[in-house]
Design a protein around this motif. Sequence first.
Motif, PDB file in Angstrom:
ATOM      1  N   PHE A 148       0.824  -1.209   0.000  1.00 21.53           N
ATOM      2  CA  PHE A 148       0.000   0.000   0.000  1.00 21.53           C
ATOM      3  C   PHE A 148       0.856   1.256   0.000  1.00 21.53           C
ATOM      4  O   PHE A 148       0.480   2.284  -0.549  1.00 21.53           O
ATOM      5  CB  PHE A 148      -0.999   0.007   1.164  1.00 21.53           C
ATOM      6  N   PRO A 258      -6.291 -17.022  -0.606  1.00 16.64           N
ATOM      7  CA  PRO A 258      -6.555 -16.145   0.536  1.00 16.64           C
ATOM      8  C   PRO A 258      -5.747 -14.845   0.487  1.00 16.64           C
ATOM      9  O   PRO A 258      -6.274 -13.785   0.807  1.00 16.64           O
ATOM     10  CB  PRO A 258      -6.150 -16.972   1.755  1.00 16.64           C
ATOM     11  N   ILE A 261      -7.358 -12.447  -2.000  1.00 17.58           N
ATOM     12  CA  ILE A 261      -8.591 -11.858  -1.483  1.00 17.58           C
ATOM     13  C   ILE A 261      -8.258 -10.774  -0.462  1.00 17.58           C
ATOM     14  O   ILE A 261      -8.827  -9.683  -0.474  1.00 17.58           O
ATOM     15  CB  ILE A 261      -9.483 -12.933  -0.853  1.00 17.58           C
ATOM     16  N   SER A 264      -6.938  -7.627  -2.067  1.00 17.81           N
ATOM     17  CA  SER A 264      -7.872  -6.818  -2.834  1.00 17.81           C
ATOM     18  C   SER A 264      -8.575  -5.774  -1.963  1.00 17.81           C
ATOM     19  O   SER A 264      -8.990  -4.735  -2.463  1.00 17.81           O
ATOM     20  CB  SER A 264      -8.883  -7.700  -3.562  1.00 17.81           C
ATOM     21  N   VAL A 265      -8.689  -6.027  -0.657  1.00 21.11           N
ATOM     22  CA  VAL A 265      -9.280  -5.013   0.235  1.00 21.11           C
ATOM     23  C   VAL A 265      -8.448  -3.733   0.165  1.00 21.11           C
ATOM     24  O   VAL A 265      -8.978  -2.633  -0.016  1.00 21.11           O
ATOM     25  CB  VAL A 265      -9.306  -5.496   1.700  1.00 21.11           C
ATOM     26  N   ILE A 266      -7.137  -3.904   0.288  1.00 17.42           N
ATOM     27  CA  ILE A 266      -6.261  -2.734   0.334  1.00 17.42           C
ATOM     28  C   ILE A 266      -6.206  -2.037  -1.028  1.00 17.42           C
ATOM     29  O   ILE A 266      -6.401  -0.827  -1.129  1.00 17.42           O
ATOM     30  CB  ILE A 266      -4.857  -3.153   0.804  1.00 17.42           C
ATOM     31  N   SER A 269      -9.481  -0.279  -1.948  1.00 16.57           N
ATOM     32  CA  SER A 269      -9.810   0.937  -1.214  1.00 16.57           C
ATOM     33  C   SER A 269      -8.830   2.065  -1.547  1.00 16.57           C
ATOM     34  O   SER A 269      -9.204   3.227  -1.492  1.00 16.57           O
ATOM     35  CB  SER A 269      -9.912   0.687   0.286  1.00 16.57           C
ATOM     36  N   ILE A 270      -7.587   1.735  -1.905  1.00 20.97           N
ATOM     37  CA  ILE A 270      -6.653   2.799  -2.305  1.00 20.97           C
ATOM     38  C   ILE A 270      -7.054   3.384  -3.650  1.00 20.97           C
ATOM     39  O   ILE A 270      -7.112   4.596  -3.832  1.00 20.97           O
ATOM     40  CB  ILE A 270      -5.201   2.265  -2.402  1.00 20.97           C
ATOM     41  N   MET A 276     -15.055  -6.552  -4.735  1.00 26.16           N
ATOM     42  CA  MET A 276     -15.519  -7.203  -3.523  1.00 26.16           C
ATOM     43  C   MET A 276     -14.734  -6.735  -2.299  1.00 26.16           C
ATOM     44  O   MET A 276     -15.288  -6.629  -1.200  1.00 26.16           O
ATOM     45  CB  MET A 276     -15.407  -8.717  -3.668  1.00 26.16           C
ATOM     46  N   GLY A 277     -13.451  -6.462  -2.468  1.00 28.55           N
ATOM     47  CA  GLY A 277     -12.641  -5.997  -1.350  1.00 28.55           C
ATOM     48  C   GLY A 277     -13.162  -4.684  -0.798  1.00 28.55           C
ATOM     49  O   GLY A 277     -13.289  -4.499   0.413  1.00 28.55           O
ATOM     50  N   PHE A 280     -16.366  -5.221   1.016  1.00 28.42           N
ATOM     51  CA  PHE A 280     -16.130  -5.768   2.348  1.00 28.42           C
ATOM     52  C   PHE A 280     -15.705  -4.665   3.311  1.00 28.42           C
ATOM     53  O   PHE A 280     -16.213  -4.568   4.424  1.00 28.42           O
ATOM     54  CB  PHE A 280     -15.058  -6.860   2.286  1.00 28.42           C
ATOM     55  N   TYR A 281     -14.789  -3.829   2.853  1.00 32.10           N
ATOM     56  CA  TYR A 281     -14.299  -2.744   3.691  1.00 32.10           C
ATOM     57  C   TYR A 281     -15.429  -1.801   4.084  1.00 32.10           C
ATOM     58  O   TYR A 281     -15.603  -1.468   5.249  1.00 32.10           O
ATOM     59  CB  TYR A 281     -13.184  -1.998   2.949  1.00 32.10           C
ATOM     60  N   ILE A 295     -19.597 -12.333   2.761  1.00 30.46           N
ATOM     61  CA  ILE A 295     -18.291 -12.317   2.114  1.00 30.46           C
ATOM     62  C   ILE A 295     -17.309 -13.229   2.842  1.00 30.46           C
ATOM     63  O   ILE A 295     -16.506 -13.925   2.218  1.00 30.46           O
ATOM     64  CB  ILE A 295     -17.746 -10.882   2.012  1.00 30.46           C
ATOM     65  N   LEU A 296     -17.394 -13.266   4.173  1.00 23.51           N
ATOM     66  CA  LEU A 296     -16.511 -14.172   4.926  1.00 23.51           C
ATOM     67  C   LEU A 296     -16.717 -15.613   4.478  1.00 23.51           C
ATOM     68  O   LEU A 296     -15.761 -16.336   4.202  1.00 23.51           O
ATOM     69  CB  LEU A 296     -16.806 -14.074   6.421  1.00 23.51           C
ATOM     70  N   GLY A 299     -15.563 -16.052   0.841  1.00 21.06           N
ATOM     71  CA  GLY A 299     -14.094 -16.039   0.796  1.00 21.06           C
ATOM     72  C   GLY A 299     -13.527 -17.382   1.233  1.00 21.06           C
ATOM     73  O   GLY A 299     -12.605 -17.924   0.614  1.00 21.06           O
TER      74      GLY A 299
END
Lengths: 326, 276
Positions: A148, A258, A261, A264-266, A269-270, A276-277, A280-281, A295-296, A299
């Motif tokens: 990030f 894993p 997945i 992809s959240v980070i 969001s950036i 999906m990330g 989830f966030y 999502i949990l 995933g």
Amino acid sequence: MMRYLAGRLAGMIPLLFGITLICFFVIHLAPGDPAQFLASMNPKFSETAHEKFVKMYGLDKPIYEQYWIWLKRVAVLDFGDSFTPDGKSVTTKIVERLPVTIWLNVAGMALIFLIALPLGVLSAYKKNSIFDKSVTVFVFIGFAVPTFWLALLCMYYFGVIKGWLPISGLTSYNFDSMSFGGKVADILWHGFLPVFLSVFGGLAGLSRYARNSMLEVLGEEYIISARARGIPERKVVFRHALKNALLPVVTIIGLSVPGLIGGSVIFESIFGIAGMGQLFYQSVMSRDYPVVMGILVIGAVLTLIGNLISDISYALVDPRIRYGRK
Amino acid sequence: MAGSRLLKKAKGSYLLYSGLIIVVFFIVLAVFAPLIATHDPTAINFDEVFLPPSSVHFFGTDELGRDVFSRCVYGSRISLFVGFVAVGISLAIGVLLGLLAGYIGGITDLIIMRIVDIMLCFPSFFLILAVIAFLSPSVFNVMAIIGLTGWMGVTRLIRAEVLSVRTRDYITAARVQGVSGVKIMLKHILPNVMTPVFVTATLGIAGAILTESSLSFLGLGVQPPTPSWGNILTAGKDNIMFAWWLSMFPGLAIFITVMGYNLLGEGLRDVLDPKN
């Protein structure tokens, strides 16, 4: 093979059961009544929503009964409705967001393999050369760089200073009016940084793995005997060793699910990518319990499928492994 | 003696040394943070908002006029603390379960290894995010959850080691003499299986520091005004258009620290591995 597959699928059931159990108890970890907690966090959380929540999870019933009710719903892929004002079902929301995430991850994964395998194999072939040493240095850097942070630096340099690349979103504002070719180019242009960064993040691990695998094979007796028979070194390495070294590497695709997945959240969001990330966030931040739970579970299911694919591909590519036969 | 042989091997390992130097540097930074920091890390000064790096503010100032250098120095405390405590928790759980699974075997082994399988099936970063959001973010929760989701590797490692050690003659001899199972595990097996655990633990600290900074970056870790490298980077992201120093320095600190623990771990692996 079919028997092995059936056995593996049956073996996934207790795993899935355990996963849903943990997911369910995670939601009950929150101190106090989750419905009231939600109401206190969100002024929009109306009395009807409160009732809906209580009913959906059967919060007035004992906990084992609640779990049973929830499990029956999940078994038919009904995760309930989101708490956000749009009130869409969780399944719809996830299905909307999944393609983007899969697109970015598959593109990233393909590039990682295309780059990491030659890097790893060559550095094993030329062990202790300058090339090998620079790859090793690169691997150490790749392991330690927080992606990030690198994303921020790239956004600043390529996006802000140079203005070459967009720093947010996956499409331009006038995307809808573009021709087909223009749309493809637009997505590639926007996807460049996110994909580049996920490639960078995954490269180190895989090239290291490929290198170790190649080194191990190069020490095997059949390689020594091939050399002893006077087969040219080039042929020994690229014909005899390469195939065997790549077997375990290819199967790692399944095991990297894993990590992808999580990453992809980070990234999403950036870069403001609606995948999906990011979903989830956002759901975690707005305490949208049904979406988080959905999502949990999904995933975890994807991870299980990844593991299965990795085992099966191992059996398919390696003739020495025959599952289900004694 | 084995000790002097190890020492000789350690002397030639530049991985180990460079890692050790970096790790010690950041430990000193964390311990003596109040002496090294040039400003109060939480002092707000609206007259000095977004100043670029200078001789007064080495790393510039942030959106509230706080000194980024001092915040980075204090941030090393959080990273160190989270890294060590989280890995401590994983080690405690991992070693205990690994010993039980390996030594007792049978149904205990089966149950423990099934739990390991289940835990490994979670995209752990998702699980961490969800749990922290439900429990409200804090340093304590971050450490606990990173520790609680990171023990599976240690369990597998210890179990495999125990399985290879438990049939050795000296364990049989101890058992024949009537030494209790607990004592055999703690006194005779554990010391002989700890070597690979040191390596895993060192690399684990690097991983925990990365996870903490990612969580803090997403706003789910250490909460402002307490400085952590991750949450300084959040401000860096929000102000990427004009304040590059907010992104540059805390990220560099994470990078170098993680690199240090990785080098130390790899160095230890080289030195401790009897095959080399």
